[in-house]
Design a protein around this motif. Sequence first.
Motif, PDB file in Angstrom:
ATOM      1  N   ASN A 126       0.817  -1.201   0.000  1.00 36.13           N
ATOM      2  CA  ASN A 126       0.000   0.000   0.000  1.00 36.13           C
ATOM      3  C   ASN A 126       0.863   1.269   0.000  1.00 36.13           C
ATOM      4  N   VAL A 127       1.875   1.287   0.870  1.00 36.51           N
ATOM      5  CA  VAL A 127       2.783   2.439   0.909  1.00 36.51           C
ATOM      6  C   VAL A 127       3.553   2.548  -0.398  1.00 36.51           C
ATOM      7  N   THR A 128       3.933   1.405  -0.957  1.00 36.23           N
ATOM      8  CA  THR A 128       4.624   1.397  -2.248  1.00 36.23           C
ATOM      9  C   THR A 128       3.766   2.042  -3.331  1.00 36.23           C
ATOM     10  N   LEU A 129       2.488   1.718  -3.340  1.00 43.99           N
ATOM     11  CA  LEU A 129       1.568   2.305  -4.322  1.00 43.99           C
ATOM     12  C   LEU A 129       1.473   3.817  -4.157  1.00 43.99           C
ATOM     13  N   MET A 130       1.458   4.290  -2.918  1.00 45.11           N
ATOM     14  CA  MET A 130       1.409   5.742  -2.702  1.00 45.11           C
ATOM     15  C   MET A 130       2.649   6.417  -3.288  1.00 45.11           C
ATOM     16  N   GLY A 131       3.797   5.767  -3.125  1.00 46.18           N
ATOM     17  CA  GLY A 131       5.020   6.299  -3.710  1.00 46.18           C
ATOM     18  C   GLY A 131       5.010   6.248  -5.226  1.00 46.18           C
ATOM     19  N   ASP A 132       4.398   5.203  -5.785  1.00 48.99           N
ATOM     20  CA  ASP A 132       4.376   5.021  -7.241  1.00 48.99           C
ATOM     21  C   ASP A 132       3.388   5.949  -7.948  1.00 48.99           C
ATOM     22  N   SER A 328       6.861   9.063   4.324  1.00 47.37           N
ATOM     23  CA  SER A 328       7.308  10.111   3.403  1.00 47.37           C
ATOM     24  C   SER A 328       8.809  10.038   3.168  1.00 47.37           C
ATOM     25  N   LEU A 329       9.587   9.881   4.245  1.00 49.21           N
ATOM     26  CA  LEU A 329      11.037   9.767   4.098  1.00 49.21           C
ATOM     27  C   LEU A 329      11.416   8.570   3.237  1.00 49.21           C
ATOM     28  N   THR A 330      10.751   7.452   3.465  1.00 51.85           N
ATOM     29  CA  THR A 330      11.092   6.224   2.736  1.00 51.85           C
ATOM     30  C   THR A 330      10.802   6.359   1.249  1.00 51.85           C
ATOM     31  N   THR A 331       9.626   6.882   0.905  1.00 55.43           N
ATOM     32  CA  THR A 331       9.270   7.005  -0.516  1.00 55.43           C
ATOM     33  C   THR A 331      10.133   8.048  -1.229  1.00 55.43           C
ATOM     34  N   GLU A 332      10.581   9.075  -0.494  1.00 55.57           N
ATOM     35  CA  GLU A 332      11.419  10.112  -1.093  1.00 55.57           C
ATOM     36  C   GLU A 332      12.776   9.578  -1.561  1.00 55.57           C
ATOM     37  N   ILE A 333      13.343   8.649  -0.810  1.00 57.17           N
ATOM     38  CA  ILE A 333      14.720   8.216  -1.094  1.00 57.17           C
ATOM     39  C   ILE A 333      14.781   6.853  -1.781  1.00 57.17           C
ATOM     40  N   THR A 334      13.645   6.390  -2.301  1.00 57.42           N
ATOM     41  CA  THR A 334      13.641   5.134  -3.053  1.00 57.42           C
ATOM     42  C   THR A 334      13.065   5.368  -4.445  1.00 57.42           C
ATOM     43  N   ASN A 338      12.764  -0.507  -7.030  1.00 57.47           N
ATOM     44  CA  ASN A 338      13.059  -1.325  -5.844  1.00 57.47           C
ATOM     45  C   ASN A 338      12.314  -0.851  -4.606  1.00 57.47           C
ATOM     46  N   ARG A 339      11.352   0.053  -4.804  1.00 54.12           N
ATOM     47  CA  ARG A 339      10.606   0.603  -3.666  1.00 54.12           C
ATOM     48  C   ARG A 339       9.832  -0.482  -2.918  1.00 54.12           C
ATOM     49  N   GLY A 340       9.253  -1.417  -3.642  1.00 49.69           N
ATOM     50  CA  GLY A 340       8.482  -2.481  -2.994  1.00 49.69           C
ATOM     51  C   GLY A 340       9.322  -3.290  -2.033  1.00 49.69           C
ATOM     52  N   ALA A 341      10.532  -3.651  -2.455  1.00 53.14           N
ATOM     53  CA  ALA A 341      11.410  -4.451  -1.602  1.00 53.14           C
ATOM     54  C   ALA A 341      11.900  -3.659  -0.396  1.00 53.14           C
ATOM     55  N   VAL A 342      12.279  -2.391  -0.611  1.00 55.49           N
ATOM     56  CA  VAL A 342      12.790  -1.559   0.489  1.00 55.49           C
ATOM     57  C   VAL A 342      11.715  -1.353   1.545  1.00 55.49           C
ATOM     58  N   ILE A 343      10.507  -1.031   1.117  1.00 54.75           N
ATOM     59  CA  ILE A 343       9.417  -0.811   2.067  1.00 54.75           C
ATOM     60  C   ILE A 343       9.001  -2.124   2.722  1.00 54.75           C
ATOM     61  N   SER A 344       9.033  -3.213   1.976  1.00 55.99           N
ATOM     62  CA  SER A 344       8.692  -4.520   2.551  1.00 55.99           C
ATOM     63  C   SER A 344       9.690  -4.930   3.625  1.00 55.99           C
ATOM     64  N   LEU A 345      10.961  -4.675   3.385  1.00 53.22           N
ATOM     65  CA  LEU A 345      11.965  -4.978   4.404  1.00 53.22           C
ATOM     66  C   LEU A 345      11.781  -4.088   5.627  1.00 53.22           C
ATOM     67  N   ARG A 346      11.382  -2.855   5.410  1.00 50.68           N
ATOM     68  CA  ARG A 346      11.063  -1.999   6.547  1.00 50.68           C
ATOM     69  C   ARG A 346       9.901  -2.563   7.346  1.00 50.68           C
ATOM     70  N   GLU A 347       8.900  -3.114   6.639  1.00 48.62           N
ATOM     71  CA  GLU A 347       7.767  -3.736   7.313  1.00 48.62           C
ATOM     72  C   GLU A 347       8.196  -4.955   8.133  1.00 48.62           C
ATOM     73  N   VAL A 348       9.255  -5.627   7.694  1.00 47.42           N
ATOM     74  CA  VAL A 348       9.781  -6.746   8.475  1.00 47.42           C
ATOM     75  C   VAL A 348      10.218  -6.258   9.854  1.00 47.42           C
ATOM     76  N   PHE A 349      10.869  -5.103   9.885  1.00 43.13           N
ATOM     77  CA  PHE A 349      11.271  -4.539  11.174  1.00 43.13           C
ATOM     78  C   PHE A 349      10.045  -4.161  11.998  1.00 43.13           C
ATOM     79  N   PHE A 350       9.001  -3.670  11.339  1.00 42.34           N
ATOM     80  CA  PHE A 350       7.745  -3.409  12.037  1.00 42.34           C
ATOM     81  C   PHE A 350       7.238  -4.689  12.698  1.00 42.34           C
ATOM     82  N   LYS A 351       7.167  -5.750  11.897  1.00 44.71           N
ATOM     83  CA  LYS A 351       6.581  -6.996  12.381  1.00 44.71           C
ATOM     84  C   LYS A 351       7.484  -7.703  13.380  1.00 44.71           C
ATOM     85  N   LEU A 352       8.795  -7.611  13.150  1.00 47.36           N
ATOM     86  CA  LEU A 352       9.721  -8.224  14.093  1.00 47.36           C
ATOM     87  C   LEU A 352       9.571  -7.591  15.472  1.00 47.36           C
ATOM     88  N   SER A 353       9.477  -6.279  15.498  1.00 45.51           N
ATOM     89  CA  SER A 353       9.296  -5.606  16.792  1.00 45.51           C
ATOM     90  C   SER A 353       7.936  -5.942  17.385  1.00 45.51           C
TER      91      SER A 353
END
Length: 396
Positions: A126-132, A328-334, A338-353
């Motif tokens: 979803n966040v990836t789509l907003m960036g796209d 906003s920071l994430t979508t700006e610098i991707t 490869n935005r889908g993978a970068v944001i998905s890996l960030r979500e891993v940190f969300f879920k891991l925590s």
Amino acid sequence: MGEAKKLNSASKRNQKNNMLIIFGVTLMVVMGVSSISPVFPLIKEEFNVTEQQVGLLITFFNLPAIFLTPLFGVLADRYGRKKFMVPLLFLFAISGVLSGLTTNFNILLLLRAINGAGASALGALNVTLMGDLFRERERLKVIGYNETVANIGLAIYPLIGGLLAFFGWQFPFFISILAVPVGIATLFLLEDSHQNNGENLKDYFVDLFKVLKDFRIIFIYIAGFSTFFLLSGAYSSYLPFLSEYKFGFPPWITGILMFFMSFTAAFASSQLVKLSDRYTVKWLLAFSYVFYAVSLFLLMVARNFVGLMVAVIIFGMGHGINIPSMHSLTTEITSRKNRGAVISLREVFFKLSGTLAPLMMGFLYTLNGIDAVYLFSAIYSLGIFVLLFFSFKKIF
């Protein structure tokens, strides 16, 4: 001239559909924990389990995303976002309904894991789509409004869950059926932002690893881990027990407290564009942890309902600023490729925590009671603020 107007009108209609579907998916993403947390005490009684075991309902929900979200992120970069969102929405709906039908706690945990698998990559895609699909200020506006929608969901779901608790612990699980119409709308109306440029898989991963070595991404990942550590631990897992054990409040009171936190967060998110005109989003993100710290300390020392209310409102202010600033920071610098993978890996940190937080808070609770949960969380929040404050001065 007339043809240009038609094209412009169609484009606006497509953008409106895209935005509404993104909002709908967001409402499904935030449903997974917020709708059922008010009935945690009832589940404890129904299945004769401990607080720590009830916390596993969050752990099992978050666990599948740690493994599945990166996979879906890479696949979405390669083959498109939309084709993976639709089946995930249907899986989320079916497993959620089945969770409310079980009479065995172990099966409930298994169904929560399947439910988490369905929700696993939805937030990231979803966040990836907003960036796209949106650009610059329009993107910031959509990100802010999306978090407003998310927080309205977080406000309404606990209230609905608390009210449905009058009929039984099962009923909050049934509202996941709403993911079915969202899935249908996604299938037929969502514009897919995927653009296959023919890049081979090796080049894709080489470029991805270059992006992941960027210190800006690393600190955003640290921030994401910390946000959901606080949200899933001290807030979602232990606010219901704080409310019941220290004050004797029923689940519907917990639902009201969560409603006001999320309503405040919704308002704060809706002001993101205005706030960003005065303060850059990196500083909005950093200072949001000060709000968290103050709130968590006040929860520890609260002596009545008013004290709890003030604390959760301050938490909401911080949370409403935190998440959209991070998006906003994430979508700006991707980039799109490869935005889908970068944001998905960030979500891993969300879920891991989110997976670790209930376990960590359970250990602290067993060690020294519920005050230890909130004191540790407040100190942790301040530590993250200090880390980001000095890091952001150098790397952004």
